[in-house]
Enzyme design. Structure first.
Site, PDB file in Angstrom:
ATOM      1  N   ASP A   1       0.787  -1.240   0.000  1.00  0.00           N
ATOM      2  CA  ASP A   1       0.000   0.000   0.000  1.00  0.00           C
ATOM      3  C   ASP A   1       0.820   1.292   0.000  1.00  0.00           C
ATOM      4  OD1 ASP A   1      -1.575  -2.122   0.745  1.00  0.00           O
ATOM      5  OD2 ASP A   1      -2.173  -1.283   2.673  1.00  0.00           O
TER       6      ASP A   1
ATOM      7  N   GLN B   1       4.204   0.548   2.147  1.00  0.00           N
ATOM      8  CA  GLN B   1       4.401  -0.712   2.867  1.00  0.00           C
ATOM      9  C   GLN B   1       5.538  -1.463   2.188  1.00  0.00           C
ATOM     10  OE1 GLN B   1       2.198  -2.389   5.636  1.00  0.00           O
ATOM     11  NE2 GLN B   1       2.737  -0.239   5.876  1.00  0.00           N
TER      12      GLN B   1
HETATM   13  C1  FRU Z   1      -3.861  -3.756   2.653  1.00  0.00           C
HETATM   14  C2  FRU Z   1      -3.234  -4.191   3.976  1.00  0.00           C
HETATM   15  C3  FRU Z   1      -3.594  -3.251   5.106  1.00  0.00           C
HETATM   16  C4  FRU Z   1      -2.464  -3.458   6.059  1.00  0.00           C
HETATM   17  C5  FRU Z   1      -1.291  -3.633   5.128  1.00  0.00           C
HETATM   18  C6  FRU Z   1      -0.206  -4.545   5.618  1.00  0.00           C
HETATM   19  O1  FRU Z   1      -3.165  -4.230   1.542  1.00  0.00           O
HETATM   20  O2  FRU Z   1      -3.621  -5.513   4.268  1.00  0.00           O
HETATM   21  O3  FRU Z   1      -4.856  -3.472   5.673  1.00  0.00           O
HETATM   22  O4  FRU Z   1      -2.283  -2.377   6.927  1.00  0.00           O
HETATM   23  O5  FRU Z   1      -1.818  -4.130   3.918  1.00  0.00           O
HETATM   24  O6  FRU Z   1       0.886  -4.518   4.748  1.00  0.00           O
END
Ligand code: FRU
Length: 484
Positions: A43, A59
């Site tokens: 994300d 992420q």
């Molecule tokens: C969405 C998600 C979020 C979480 C993150 C972890 O893709 O699952 O809900 O915070 O990715 O990487």
């Protein structure tokens, strides 16, 4: 910096350094998209304008091309197009985020940047805890963790995450993705006057609220914003069954439009509308920039079990963000437009005006390549069927009789083809951004968007029509902005 933090920084730097050449030698490495230097990206996080620059976090698992204990990677830009890599902002190195600094957002207050994110914690038996955490920076480069500011409230499971914070009516507000103990997805609202202590206000909307029957077991990555005066909730529900052309991906990403009352934590809204009609799009995040534009980036991926068969994995990286898009609310639809700054990438324009297409297999000189922008505007369509084949295995087609627009690509297994469709009565324009291994297609000035990763070899662009079609065709090469 503490010794443990320095050691982690060194470990990540050495990971980037060790794989630099392996990553850079991947022909599928993109030329103008935000990707991880190594490892897995998912994300977009913390998208914000701070001291005149755009900051984009993401992420990141630097150590594997799999999900795991996420970091927040960090890029900075003056113009949304040229990005500099900054040191990572958050590492999963505290008791409250040891299994991942999960998704969240950024706001600016008193010339400081505040990051809100979810601390993910798992015990040996796999039981999960989650904490909404704060980290603060006064230079936009280093971040000091302040620890948890919100615990999971009664009635919810530990699937409680992805804080998006914003300011309205002299208050701070936070929307969060949540799962109730009855396993229903919700978007919940908090408020705060000081960014440290937060009050639970209630459920804005969710599965079994506002007429939504069984609408998912968990809602991720909510984002509440106003676009041209309309209240929009972006959200990613999990557990929705496919219906006609809709909801074909494993998890959904879309929006509700309506009227929010923040004080009462109510949201009257219409139907859920998918934001993207392609294969690879999830967890979008927006920010309003200094010119008042609502800008959006998404993750050009989704939670596929099949991640490992993407060909980039053998080059030690996986996934990318989309190009930046500007949002507009018009005639009851949320439109997405590529930001105008992307024009800076253009080179070698080639234009064919008012060409008559009556044959199969038509090509135009210099209209080809693997990295380009292509604008196709039909002015007359006396045909049942019209298509553009891009490379060996990607086709955009419009069946005028059935009123269906289709994107077809080769599956990641390299063996079969797969399709996504959108019901469309009239086609005015196809605006395509192709990068080495991605395609983003904007239909009719942003009425629908298809995002997809594509892994093939060809560079030809071939036009087909069954009956007469008149077209304006403009193609640009696009400059490379990524270093490796
Ligand atoms: C969405 C998600 C979020 C979480 C993150 C972890 O893709 O699952 O809900 O915070 O990715 O990487």
């Amino acid at each position: 910096m503490k010794q443990t933090a320095l050691d982690m920084q060194k470990k990540v730097d050495s990971q980037i350094e060790s794989y630099k050449e392996v990553v850079a030698s991947d022909p599928y490495r993109l030329h103008y998209h935000l990707m991880p230097p190594v490892g897995l990206l998912n994300d977009p996080n913390g998208f914000v304008c701070y001291q005149g620059k755009y900051h984009m976090f993401y992420q990141w698992n630097p150590f594997k091309t799999e999900h795991g204990a996420k970091f927040w990677g960090h890029y900075v830009s003056d113009d949304l197009v040229h990005w500099e890599e900054a040191p990572y902002a958050l590492a999963p190195d505290s008791w409250f985020d040891k299994d991942g600094c999960y998704s969240g957002s950024a706001i600016v207050h008193d010339d400081k940047m505040f990051l809100f994110y979810t601390g993910n914690v798992k015990d040996e038996a796999g039981n999960r805890e989650s904490y909404q955490c704060l980290a603060v920076s006064d230079d936009g480069v280093t971040f000091e963790k302040k620890g948890p500011v919100i615990q999971v409230p009664k009635g919810y499971t530990a699937h409680f995450r992805d804080p998006k914070v914003f300011h309205q009516d002299n208050q701070w507000y936070m929307v969060l993705g949540a799962q109730t103990e009855a396993e229903k997805g919700e978007a919940v609202l908090y408020s705060s006057s000081n960014l440290m202590s937060w009050n639970f206000k209630g459920t804005l909307t969710g599965s079994n609220h506002n007429g939504l029957d069984d609408f998912g077991y968990m809602w991720e990555c909510p984002d509440l914003l106003q676009v041209d005066g309309k209240d929009i909730l972006l959200v990613c529900p999990q557990g929705i069954q496919p219906k006609g052309f809709e909801f074909q991906n494993i998890f959904q990403s879309g929006y509700f439009a309506g009227n929010v009352n923040l004080d009462k934590a109510t949201f009257e809204h219409g139907e859920f509308v998918e934001l993207d009609r392609g294969f690879d799009f999830y967890a979008p995040q927006t920010t309003m920039d200094e010119n008042g534009r609502q800008l959006l980036f998404g993750w050009m991926g989704n939670a596929e079990e099949a991640d490992v068969i993407q060909p980039t994995v053998k080059h030690e990286w996986i996934h990318t963000l989309t190009i930046p898009r500007e949002l507009e609310w018009k005639d009851g639809l949320l439109l997405q437009h590529p930001v105008h700054e992307l024009k800076k990438l253009r080179k070698a324009e080639i234009a064919y005006k008012d060409v008559l297409l009556e044959v199969q297999g038509k090509t135009f000189e210099h209209v080809n390549g693997s990295v380009f922008e292509l604008l196709v505007e039909p002015t007359e369509m006396k045909t049942e069927y019209f298509s553009i084949q891009i490379g060996n295995s990607t086709t955009i087609s419009f069946d005028q009789t059935k009123e269906i627009l289709t994107l077809e690509r080769e599956k990641f297994n390299g063996k079969e083809l797969e399709q996504r469709h959108y019901s469309l009565a009239k086609l005015h324009s196809l605006h395509i951004f192709k990068d080495t291994s991605s395609i983003e297609l904007f239909v009719n000035d942003g009425e629908a968007v298809f995002s997809a990763r594509i892994f093939d070899q060809g560079e030809d662009i071939v036009f087909n029509a069954v009956g007469p079609v008149r077209l304006d065709v403009t193609k640009w090469g696009l400059k490379r902005t990524t270093a490796y």
